[in-house]
Each structure stands twice: as structure tokens, then as C-alpha cells.
Write an enzyme that holds these catalytic residues in place. Structure first.
Site, PDB file in Angstrom:
ATOM      1  N   SER A   1       0.867  -1.175   0.000  1.00  0.00           N
ATOM      2  CA  SER A   1       0.000   0.000   0.000  1.00  0.00           C
ATOM      3  C   SER A   1       0.905   1.227   0.000  1.00  0.00           C
ATOM      4  O   SER A   1       2.124   1.103   0.074  1.00  0.00           O
ATOM      5  CB  SER A   1      -0.860   0.007   1.257  1.00  0.00           C
ATOM      6  N   LYS A   2       0.305   2.405  -0.060  1.00  0.00           N
ATOM      7  CA  LYS A   2       1.087   3.646  -0.075  1.00  0.00           C
ATOM      8  C   LYS A   2       2.079   3.700   1.073  1.00  0.00           C
ATOM      9  O   LYS A   2       3.221   4.097   0.926  1.00  0.00           O
ATOM     10  CB  LYS A   2       0.144   4.848   0.030  1.00  0.00           C
ATOM     11  N   ARG A   3       1.610   3.260   2.231  1.00  0.00           N
ATOM     12  CA  ARG A   3       2.445   3.279   3.432  1.00  0.00           C
ATOM     13  C   ARG A   3       3.736   2.474   3.240  1.00  0.00           C
ATOM     14  O   ARG A   3       4.768   2.759   3.812  1.00  0.00           O
ATOM     15  CB  ARG A   3       1.586   2.687   4.566  1.00  0.00           C
TER      16      ARG A   3
ATOM     17  N   GLY B   1       5.274   1.962   0.305  1.00  0.00           N
ATOM     18  CA  GLY B   1       6.126   2.370  -0.808  1.00  0.00           C
ATOM     19  C   GLY B   1       5.453   2.207  -2.154  1.00  0.00           C
ATOM     20  O   GLY B   1       6.111   2.236  -3.187  1.00  0.00           O
TER      21      GLY B   1
END
Ligand code: GLU
Length: 474
Positions: free
Chosen positions: A242-244, A246
């Protein structure tokens, strides 16, 4: 002689080039380079609602930044719709596909029945063997492939091994919608065939598609390309990326100050390895890469490892190349545009001279901006908190003496002559070297850390150095 290898990268332009897509492109690129083949680029823009030109540009830009070049012009899948239609109609003529006139209500009822039995939704084949003369006069049918009903479809995958799909689970899926538009499943096969693709390398979320696509290849009597479905990238904690973790667009990595070569090295090592080699140049990767060596297991993305690897690449890159990349990247880096605006020839030369010291301390180009900032700030320098602490107490008195010692340097102004002057001064005054060097560093850079202080003196030059020191003692 075996055919020349042709790979392709086939992104859907619904967003930026994310890190998983970049790795898929990299594997295709490496494999084509390794085998002396080519890599084609196909923009899968059939989904008109979600595809945008901005996303296409972002993808091309991301690939270019990474240096993942493609051969020929990018192919638009959408523009090839007439050809997809032609092949679907040909399959009907060959008796390998048929028009289906099931209404939405009928299809919904089929889904209901399947659901009630706990089965995946599937088409029951009700138009498969009907005579075309039974077609309703006022309806346009969809074209469905006649999928095999017995036995199994085997995908010979170079990463996943032999993957078997029982044919009873493959229904007669649609290849051309009743509005005349091809389905994605069908378009991919026709395009890969027409583009002469010999090797399909893509994410393993497409593995089940590979079985359906194989059905289309067989129906047309076309060779099935070599297939490699590479595992998706997961976060360091094992969860889907996920965005968290990377899952950013590659341009975000550029802005974070990663070198393309380091990012490619890191991505290559996600799921592929070559012995114990961790640090690889592009040439190494090309020489060593083989798709058959990619692991089946999900790879984990770890920012800390990427950063460490980036630091290694920064340190081992020659200064002139690093300077070029640094300057080209400045517009994207925090604090970079301000530096770019002041970068005249004199400062470029200073920067090049300072790089050996700066790159020892920078894991990213952003840290390099930070480290190089002292070259670009105008007097009087802003002094940060830690540097201010180094200038307290009797530090200013020591600095005054150091100023005098440096002012007395005759002849060349180099790191060596500056060092000799400061050492003599420290010795004569009974100071430890650090007691002189630390306030000097603070005065010269406004910071408590920097490249070696004698290198800083040399890079800044006599006049600027003395002026910066004087600013702190008056
Ligand atoms: N367009 C697909 C995607 O972006 C790739 C399809 C393929 O490689 O066959 O996931």
C-alpha cells in the site's frame, strides 16, 4: 536459430507508473537486453472511462527516468479495436466462437443459480450449439469463445511452473461485446500475437487470465508465447503493498532522491538474485538476469534497504556522473530548485570539488542537497541550533584566533595548507583539534555536520571562508 526474443510492457494508463509496474517493466527490459531481443510498449487504454493521457505521459516519463527504453512507437490497444473485432469474427467463421443473445436478466439468473450452489458465476453455454438462424432479429449478440469443456488447460510458466486449470471451470467467456468492443482478455492475445511477442512477463495477478488467453491462442492456431508470471510486491510486514509501504509512483522516488540505477538494482533483487551479489550495475543485471531464476514467493519491499543501497550507489558513482544526475534531478528535490537557480559555473566547480566529501554522508540526493546547501547560502549564514551550540562559550575566542591563523596562510589555499595552519594554531594554543574544527565548521556551513572542515575551506576558497568566519566573531 531460435526466434529473436520480443518482450512487452503493457501498462493500463489509469494512474502513475507504480513500483510494481516498474519492476515488471524492468524484468521485461532486462530479459530482452540479456537475450539481444527487443522490448515493446503497449498502452492498454481500452477502458475509456479510466484511461487518461496524463497517466500515459506519467508512465512514459517514469520509464524514461529509469532508463527503461522500449523499441519502436508505443502501441495503443484502443486503436486496434477493429483488428480485435476482425479476429473475433474470424473465430465465429471457424466455428471456434459464437454469437450469444442471452439477455441481462438471463445472465443474472445464471449467476443466481451458480451462487445458490456455491459455484463461481459462469455462463451455461445456452447459445453454444444453437443454429445462427435462431438469432433474434432485433438483437446484436456478443461473441463468446467455445472453451474446451473437458480435460485441462496447462500454462507452462517459467516462474510458476506447470499450472493446471480444469476446463470445466473455464466457461465460454465473451471476447467481443454486443456493442462491438473487444474484451480485455481477447485484445491482449490479438495484440501480443500481432506484435510478435515471444515472451510474456507480467504480474501473477494475471495467471488465471493466462489460461483463458491460452484458449484463444489455441482456437486461432497461434503459438502460445512463453509465460512468466512474477510474484507481486508486498510490504515489509508481508501485507499487500500500500502507499504506506512504498506503493508510490516512480516520480515520488525521484523526488525522494533515489538514483535510477539504485532503484533498478533494488527492484531487480525483489524476487530475483544472483548469488550473494547485492550491489549491481545495470550492465551486471543485464549480464546476469534470467527470467527462469525469479522466485515464486512474494517479494517484500523495504525502504530501509532501498535507502542503504542508494547510499552505496551514490558513493560508488564517479563524481562527474553523479554531478550530472544531481543537477538533472534538482527541480524535483526538496530545496533543489533554489540550488538550481544559483548554479553558475563557479558553483558547479565548487560542487564537483565538494562531492567526494558530500557523498560519504548522503544516502539520497535530498541529503546531498542538504549537505551542499552551505555552498549556496549567502552571508551571513543562517546558523542552525546545533551549530549555534558549537559557537557558544569560548568558541568565538578560539575562532578569532583561527581566523588570524588562516589569514596568515601565504601561497596556495588548499585543504593541506589550511590544515597545517589550523594544526599549528591548535598546538600553540593548547587546544584539541576538535575544539577549533567544530566552531570553524559551524561558522563555515551553519551546521554541525559537513564534509571534512579542511575540504570545506578549500572548496569555499580563501575570501569566502575568511568572510564567513569573520561574520561569527564580530
Ligand atoms: N494491462 C495489464 C496491467 O496493467 C497488463 C496485462 C498484461 O501484461 O498482459 O496489469
Amino acid at each position: 536459430m531460435p526466434d529473436k526474443v520480443v518482450t512487452r510492457f503493457a501498462p493500463s494508463p489509469t494512474g502513475y507508473l507504480h513500483i510494481g509496474g516498474a519492476r515488471t517493466a524492468l524484468f521485461n527490459w532486462l530479459y530482452s537486453k540479456h537475450t539481444g531481443g527487443t522490448m515493446l510498449l503497449r498502452i492498454e487504454d481500452t477502458d475509456r472511462e479510466r484511461s487518461t493521457d496524463a497517466a500515459t505521459s506519467a508512465i512514459l516519463d517514469g520509464l524514461s527516468w529509469l532508463g527503461l527504453t522500449w523499441d519502436g512507437e508505443p502501441v495503443s490497444q484502443f486503436e486496434r479495436a477493429p483488428r480485435h473485432r476482425e479476429v473475433a469474427e474470424e473465430l465465429v467463421r471457424m466455428g471456434k466462437a459464437y454469437y450469444c443473445y442471452a439477455t441481462p436478466a438471463e445472465l443474472e439468473a445464471m449467476r443466481e443459480t451458480a451462487r445458490a450452489k456455491g459455484l463461481p458465476p459462469r455462463y451455461d453455454g445456452r447459445w453454444r450449439d444453437r443454429d445462427p438462424s435462431e438469432a433474434p432479429a432485433d438483437a446484436k449478440g456478443a461473441i463468446r469463445i467455445k472453451a474446451p469443456t473437458e480435460g485441462e488447460t496447462v500454462v507452462h510458466d517459467r516462474v510458476q511452473g506447470e499450472v493446471r486449470f480444469p476446463n470445466k471451470d473455464l466457461d465460454d467467456f465473451i471476447i467481443l461485446r454486443s456493442d462491438g468492443n473487444p474484451t480485455y482478455m481477447h485484445a491482449v492475445v490479438v495484440d501480443d500475437h500481432d506484435m510478435g511477442v515471444t515472451h510474456i512477463i507480467r504480474g501473477d495477478d494475471h495467471l488465471t487470465n493466462a489460461a483463458r488467453q491460452t484458449v484463444i491462442y489455441r482456437a486461432m492456431g497461434w503459438d502460445v508465447p512463453s509465460m512468466s508470471h512474477i510474484p507481486l510486491i508486498h510490504g515489509a510486514d508481508g501485507a499487500k503493498l500500500s502507499k504506506r509501504h512504498g506503493a508510490l509512483g516512480v516520480e515520488a522516488y525521484r523526488a525522494l532522491g533515489y538514483l535510477p540505477e539504485a532503484l533498478l538494482n533494488y527492484l531487480a533483487r525483489l524476487g530475483w538474485s544472483h548469488g550473494d551479489d547485492e550491489v549491481m550495475s545495470i550492465a551486471d543485471m543485464i549480464a546476469w538476469f534470467d527470467i527462469g531464476d525469479v522466485n515464486k514467493g512474494a517479494a517484500r519491499f523495504d525502504f530501509a534497504k532501498l535507502e542503504a543501497l542508494n547510499g552505496v550507489h551514490i558513493r560508488r558513482m564517479n563524481d562527474a556522473d553523479l554531478l550530472d544526475i544531481f543537477i538533472a534531478t534538482l527541480p524535483y528535490l526538496e530545496g533543489g530548485p533554489a540550488i538550481a537557480a544559483r548554479l553558475d559555473d563557479r558553483r558547479k566547480a565548487q560542487l564537483l570539488a565538494a562531492l567526494p566529501g558530500l557523498k560519504e554522508r548522503a544516502k539520497t540526493l535530498v541529503e546531498l542537497v542538504d549537505g551542499a546547501a552551505f555552498l549556496f547560502t549567502e552571508r551571513p549564514l543562517p546558523i542552525d541550533e546545533k551549530a549555534a551550540a558549537l559557537l557558544s562559550g569560548d568558541a568565538r575566542a578560539i575562532l578569532r584566533g583561527a581566523h588570524g591563523a588562516l589569514k596568515a596562510v601565504s601561497g596556495d589555499w588548499t585543504a593541506a595548507t589550511a590544515e597545517a595552519a589550523i594544526r599549528d594554531y591548535a598546538l600553540a594554543g593548547g587546544y584539541k583539534l576538535g575544539a577549533v574544527a567544530q566552531p570553524l565548521r559551524a561558522a563555515l556551513t551553519g551546521k554541525s555536520t559537513s564534509p571534512g572542515v579542511f575540504d570545506v575551506l578549500a572548496v569555499l576558497g580563501r575570501e569566502e571562508s575568511l568572510a564567513r568566519i569573520a561574520d561569527q566573531i564580530d
